[in-house]
Write a protein that holds these residues in place. Structure first.
Motif, PDB file in Angstrom:
ATOM      1  N   ALA A   1       3.856   5.603   8.972  1.00 58.37           N
ATOM      2  CA  ALA A   1       2.709   4.739   9.277  1.00 58.37           C
ATOM      3  C   ALA A   1       1.611   5.517   9.987  1.00 58.37           C
ATOM      4  N   ILE A   2       1.989   6.443  10.875  1.00 57.84           N
ATOM      5  CA  ILE A   2       0.987   7.250  11.577  1.00 57.84           C
ATOM      6  C   ILE A   2       0.212   8.108  10.584  1.00 57.84           C
ATOM      7  N   MET A   3       0.926   8.764   9.681  1.00 56.67           N
ATOM      8  CA  MET A   3       0.249   9.595   8.680  1.00 56.67           C
ATOM      9  C   MET A   3      -0.530   8.732   7.682  1.00 56.67           C
ATOM     10  N   GLY A   4       0.036   7.578   7.338  1.00 58.94           N
ATOM     11  CA  GLY A   4      -0.628   6.694   6.384  1.00 58.94           C
ATOM     12  C   GLY A   4      -1.865   6.033   6.955  1.00 58.94           C
ATOM     13  N   ALA A   5      -1.924   5.877   8.290  1.00 59.44           N
ATOM     14  CA  ALA A   5      -3.088   5.232   8.914  1.00 59.44           C
ATOM     15  C   ALA A   5      -4.358   6.026   8.679  1.00 59.44           C
ATOM     16  N   LYS A   6      -4.231   7.328   8.405  1.00 60.87           N
ATOM     17  CA  LYS A   6      -5.416   8.142   8.137  1.00 60.87           C
ATOM     18  C   LYS A   6      -6.124   7.708   6.856  1.00 60.87           C
ATOM     19  N   PHE A   7      -5.411   6.982   5.996  1.00 59.88           N
ATOM     20  CA  PHE A   7      -6.045   6.464   4.789  1.00 59.88           C
ATOM     21  C   PHE A   7      -6.903   5.240   5.080  1.00 59.88           C
ATOM     22  N   GLY A   8      -6.798   4.688   6.291  1.00 58.27           N
ATOM     23  CA  GLY A   8      -7.599   3.529   6.675  1.00 58.27           C
ATOM     24  C   GLY A   8      -6.907   2.211   6.394  1.00 58.27           C
ATOM     25  N   PRO A   9      -7.688   1.113   6.307  1.00 58.83           N
ATOM     26  CA  PRO A   9      -7.112  -0.233   6.136  1.00 58.83           C
ATOM     27  C   PRO A   9      -6.273  -0.413   4.874  1.00 58.83           C
ATOM     28  N   ALA A  10      -6.383   0.522   3.919  1.00 58.76           N
ATOM     29  CA  ALA A  10      -5.521   0.439   2.732  1.00 58.76           C
ATOM     30  C   ALA A  10      -4.051   0.455   3.137  1.00 58.76           C
ATOM     31  N   ALA A  11      -3.758   1.084   4.280  1.00 56.43           N
ATOM     32  CA  ALA A  11      -2.376   1.124   4.772  1.00 56.43           C
ATOM     33  C   ALA A  11      -1.845  -0.276   5.022  1.00 56.43           C
ATOM     34  N   TYR A  12      -2.704  -1.183   5.526  1.00 62.10           N
ATOM     35  CA  TYR A  12      -2.283  -2.566   5.755  1.00 62.10           C
ATOM     36  C   TYR A  12      -1.858  -3.225   4.443  1.00 62.10           C
ATOM     37  N   LEU A  13      -2.671  -3.028   3.418  1.00 57.54           N
ATOM     38  CA  LEU A  13      -2.371  -3.657   2.123  1.00 57.54           C
ATOM     39  C   LEU A  13      -1.033  -3.181   1.584  1.00 57.54           C
ATOM     40  N   TRP A  14      -0.805  -1.878   1.653  1.00 55.93           N
ATOM     41  CA  TRP A  14       0.428  -1.330   1.089  1.00 55.93           C
ATOM     42  C   TRP A  14       1.647  -1.770   1.881  1.00 55.93           C
ATOM     43  N   ILE A  15       1.544  -1.742   3.212  1.00 53.06           N
ATOM     44  CA  ILE A  15       2.686  -2.156   4.030  1.00 53.06           C
ATOM     45  C   ILE A  15       3.048  -3.608   3.748  1.00 53.06           C
ATOM     46  N   VAL A  16       2.049  -4.495   3.723  1.00 51.35           N
ATOM     47  CA  VAL A  16       2.319  -5.929   3.547  1.00 51.35           C
ATOM     48  C   VAL A  16       2.793  -6.235   2.133  1.00 51.35           C
ATOM     49  N   LEU A  17       2.005  -5.840   1.135  1.00 50.73           N
ATOM     50  CA  LEU A  17       2.358  -6.162  -0.247  1.00 50.73           C
ATOM     51  C   LEU A  17       3.580  -5.367  -0.705  1.00 50.73           C
ATOM     52  N   GLY A  18       3.640  -4.093  -0.317  1.00 50.84           N
ATOM     53  CA  GLY A  18       4.780  -3.273  -0.706  1.00 50.84           C
ATOM     54  C   GLY A  18       6.072  -3.787  -0.104  1.00 50.84           C
ATOM     55  N   CYS A  19       6.022  -4.178   1.172  1.00 52.62           N
ATOM     56  CA  CYS A  19       7.227  -4.650   1.848  1.00 52.62           C
ATOM     57  C   CYS A  19       7.727  -5.967   1.258  1.00 52.62           C
ATOM     58  N   ILE A  20       6.834  -6.933   1.088  1.00 54.11           N
ATOM     59  CA  ILE A  20       7.231  -8.267   0.619  1.00 54.11           C
ATOM     60  C   ILE A  20       7.698  -8.249  -0.833  1.00 54.11           C
ATOM     61  N   PHE A  21       6.900  -7.614  -1.703  1.00 52.85           N
ATOM     62  CA  PHE A  21       7.138  -7.733  -3.141  1.00 52.85           C
ATOM     63  C   PHE A  21       7.914  -6.562  -3.756  1.00 52.85           C
ATOM     64  N   ALA A  22       8.090  -5.488  -3.006  1.00 54.03           N
ATOM     65  CA  ALA A  22       8.811  -4.334  -3.551  1.00 54.03           C
ATOM     66  C   ALA A  22       9.976  -3.914  -2.653  1.00 54.03           C
ATOM     67  N   GLY A  23       9.665  -3.474  -1.418  1.00 59.32           N
ATOM     68  CA  GLY A  23      10.701  -2.922  -0.554  1.00 59.32           C
ATOM     69  C   GLY A  23      11.805  -3.891  -0.186  1.00 59.32           C
ATOM     70  N   ALA A  24      11.432  -5.088   0.273  1.00 56.37           N
ATOM     71  CA  ALA A  24      12.445  -6.067   0.685  1.00 56.37           C
ATOM     72  C   ALA A  24      13.236  -6.574  -0.516  1.00 56.37           C
TER      73      ALA A  24
END
Length: 476
Positions: free
Chosen positions: A69-92
Motif C-alpha cells: 500500500a505504501i508503494m502503491g500510494a505513489k500512484f495516487g487515488p487510483a490505489a483506493y479504487l484498486w484496493i476497494v474493487l480488487g478486494c471485494i470482487f477479486a481478492g476476497a
C-alpha cells in the motif's frame, strides 16, 4: 479524506452484501469437514473460530498490505479504487472460494486443486511454481528482519548472520510442529497487534484530517509518470488480490469445524486486510503528498520500511515504535514460516507422504530448507538480491492468482453455479500479468505499447479459450 471514508464504507458493505452473495453461490452446508474427518493432531486440527480468523489474517497479510500500500500510494487515488474493487470482487472471492474448495476436497493444497480442474500437466507446473514462490517468501522474510535486527545490535554483518540463523531455526521448528503448538498460540497475538496499529493510525488520521488527493481530482499521483496499468495491480497485491493467499487458505481449511464458518474466516479476513491496506495507503498519501514527511522532519523519498518506522514513532511515540518493529520484523517472520509449512504440505500431498510421522516431515524439510538456504545465500551475497527476488515474487504471486481463479471458474461451470464472479477477475488478472511480463525490466523490458498489445491478445485468447471449452463442457 472523503475518498478514504467512502472506501471504508464500501469495504464493509462489500463484506455484508457481496460476500453473502458469493457465499450463496458456493452453498456451504453441514457436511463433515477435513478438520474432523482427517484429524491427525498435526495439520488437521479443529481450532476455535476466532483463532482461525486471526491466523488466517496474519497468514495472508504479513507486511503485504503495509509495504504494498505504501508503494502503491505513489500512484495516487487510483490505489483506493484498486484496493476497494480488487478486494471485494477479486481478492476476497479468490480467498473464500479457494478455502471452501480446499475443504470440499479433503483439505487439498493449491496445486492439487488446480490439477483437478485444469489438468495434471498444469498441476505439475503449478507445483514447481508455487513451491519456488513459497521458498522465495521464506528466503526474503529471513533476510529482511535479520538485517533490521542485526543493525540494532551492531554495524557489522556478524549479527545479521546470527539473526538469520536464529530465524531459520525458528522456521524449522514452526514448520514441523503441529499447527496449534506455535502458530496457534502466537499468531493471534501478532494479528491483534497489527490491527491495533492500523486502528491507532486511522484515529490519528481522523484527528489530523489532512488534505489528501481525492478521486474527483484525478486518479494519478502528483508528478507521478509511471503508467498505472499494469504496475499498480502488481504493486498492491495483498489488500487487493494475491495468489500467495491460495497457498495459505488450505492451512486454515484443515482447521475449520463447519463450512458455514467460511465467509468470516476467508472472505472476512481478506476484507480486513483490505482495510489495513486502505489505512496505510491513506497514511502514505499524507506522507508523500500532504506534508506529513515535512511534519515528521524526514525526506519524502523514504522506502516502505522506513515510512512505517517514521510514521509509527512520530505519531504513536515509543509504543508506536514497538508496533513498527513488530510490523517490519515479526510480520515477515510469520509469513515466512507459514510459507514453508505450506510448501511442506504441498510436496507431501504430491508424493502421497502422510505427515503424522515426524520422520516423514523431516524427509521433506531437509531438501526444502536446503533449497531455501541457497536462495537466502543469493539474497545476502548479491547487493541487489532482495530487489531481484521480490520483483519476481510480485509477478509470480499474481500469476498464481490467475491459475487459481481459472480453476475455480471451471469448478463453478461444472457445478452450474454463477461462474461470472471468478471469470471476470480471472480474465482481468490474465491481462495484467501478461502485460507486466512484457514491460517489466526484470523480464522482457519491452515498450508499453507492446505490453498493451500482448495484454489485449491475452484478453481475446482467454475469452475464446473459455467459450470453446464451455461449449464442449455443455455438450458433455
Amino acid at each position: 479524506m472523503i475518498t478514504f471514508l467512502v472506501s471504508l464504507v464500501a469495504l464493509v458493505l462489500g463484506y455484508m452484501l457481496y460476500g453473502r452473495f458469493v457465499e450463496r453461490v458456493f452453498g456451504p452446508d453441514d457436511r463433515q469437514t477435513p478438520a474432523v474427518a482427517k484429524a491427525d493432531g498435526v495439520d488437521f486440527i479443529v481450532l476455535p473460530s476466532w483463532k482461525i480468523f486471526m491466523i488466517q489474517f496474519l497468514n495472508i497479510a504479513g507486511t503485504g498490505p503495509i509495504f504494498g500500500a505504501i508503494m502503491g500510494a505513489k500512484f495516487g487515488p487510483a490505489a483506493y479504487l484498486w484496493i476497494v474493487l480488487g478486494c471485494i470482487f477479486a481478492g476476497a472471492v479468490h480467498d473464500y472460494l479457494s478455502g471452501m474448495l480446499s475443504m470440499r476436497n479433503d483439505g487439498a493444497g493449491q496445486p492439487e486443486l488446480i490439477g483437478r480442474y485444469l489438468g495434471q500437466p498444469t498441476k505439475k507446473v503449478m507445483l514447481v511454481f508455487s513451491v519456488f514462490l513459497l521458498m522465495m517468501v521464506g528466503a526474503v522474510f529471513v533476510y529482511s528482519p535479520a538485517l533490521i535486527l542485526g543493525k540494532m545490535c551492531s554495524d557489522g554483518l556478524l549479527w545479521v548472520y546470527i539473526w538469520c540463523g536464529i530465524i531459520f531455526v525458528y522456521y524449522i521448528i514452526a514448520t514441523m510442529l503441529p499447527i496449534d503448538k506455535i502458530i496457534g498460540k502466537i499468531y493471534p497475538l501478532f494479528a491483534i497487534s497489527m490491527l491495533f496499529m492500523a486502528g491507532a493510525l486511522m484515529a490519528v488520521l481522523f484527528v489530523k484530517w489532512p488534505q489528501l488527493p481525492e478521486l474527483y481530482d484525478g486518479i494519478s499521483g502528483e508528478g507521478f509518470t509511471t503508467p498505472i496499468f499494469p504496475a499498480l495491480f502488481i504493486t498492491i497485491a495483498c489488500g487487493a488480490i494475491s495468489g500467495f493467499h491460495a497457498t495459505q487458505t488450505p492451512l486454515m481449511a484443515r482447521c475449520v469445524k463447519n463450512e458455514r464458518m467460511g465467509r468470516p474466516m476467508f472472505y472476512g479476513a481478506m476484507i480486513t486486510e483490505g482495510l489495513v491496506a486502505l489505512i496505510w495507503a491513506t497514511v502514505s498519501m499524507y506522507f508523500f503528498y500532504g506534508g506529513a514527511a515535512q511534519e515528521l522532519g524526514v525526506p519524502a523519498t523514504l522506502q516502505a520500511p522506513e515510512v512505517v518506522t517514521a510514521v509509527s514513532e512520530g505519531w504513536l511515540g515509543t509504543f508506536g515504535g514497538l508496533l513498527a518493529l513488530l510490523g517490519v520484523v515479526a510480520a515477515p517472520i510469520t509469513s515466512g514460516d507459514t510459507a514453508l509449512r505450506s510448501a511442506r504440505l504441498i510436496i507431501a500431498e504430491f508424493i502421497h507422504l502422510e505427515q503424522r510421522s515426524i520422520m516423514k516431515r523431516i524427509w521433506i524439510c531437509i531438501p526444502l530448507f536446503g533449497a531455501t538456504l541457497l536462495l537466502l545465500f543469493y539474497n545476502i551475497e548479491n547487493p541487489d538480491g532482495f530487489n531481484v527476488i521480490w520483483s519476481y515474487f510480485g509477478w509470480a504471486n499474481q500469476t498464481l492468482a490467475v491459475f487459481t481463479l481459472w480453476a475455480i471458474t471451471v469448478y463453478l461451470v461444472r457445478e452450474k453455479k454463477c461462474y461470472w464472479i471468478t471469470l471476470l477477475p480471472a480474465v482481468f488478472m490474465t491481462v495484467v500479468c501478461s502485460s507486466f511480463l512484457m514491460v517489466s525490466k526484470n523480464a522482457f523490458g519491452l515498450p508499453m505499447s507492446v505490453g498493451y498489445g500482448v495484454g489485449a491478445a491475452a484478453l481475446l485468447v482467454s475469452l475464446a479459450w473459455f467459450t470453446i471449452w464451455k461449449r464442449k463442457e455443455s455438450k458433455n
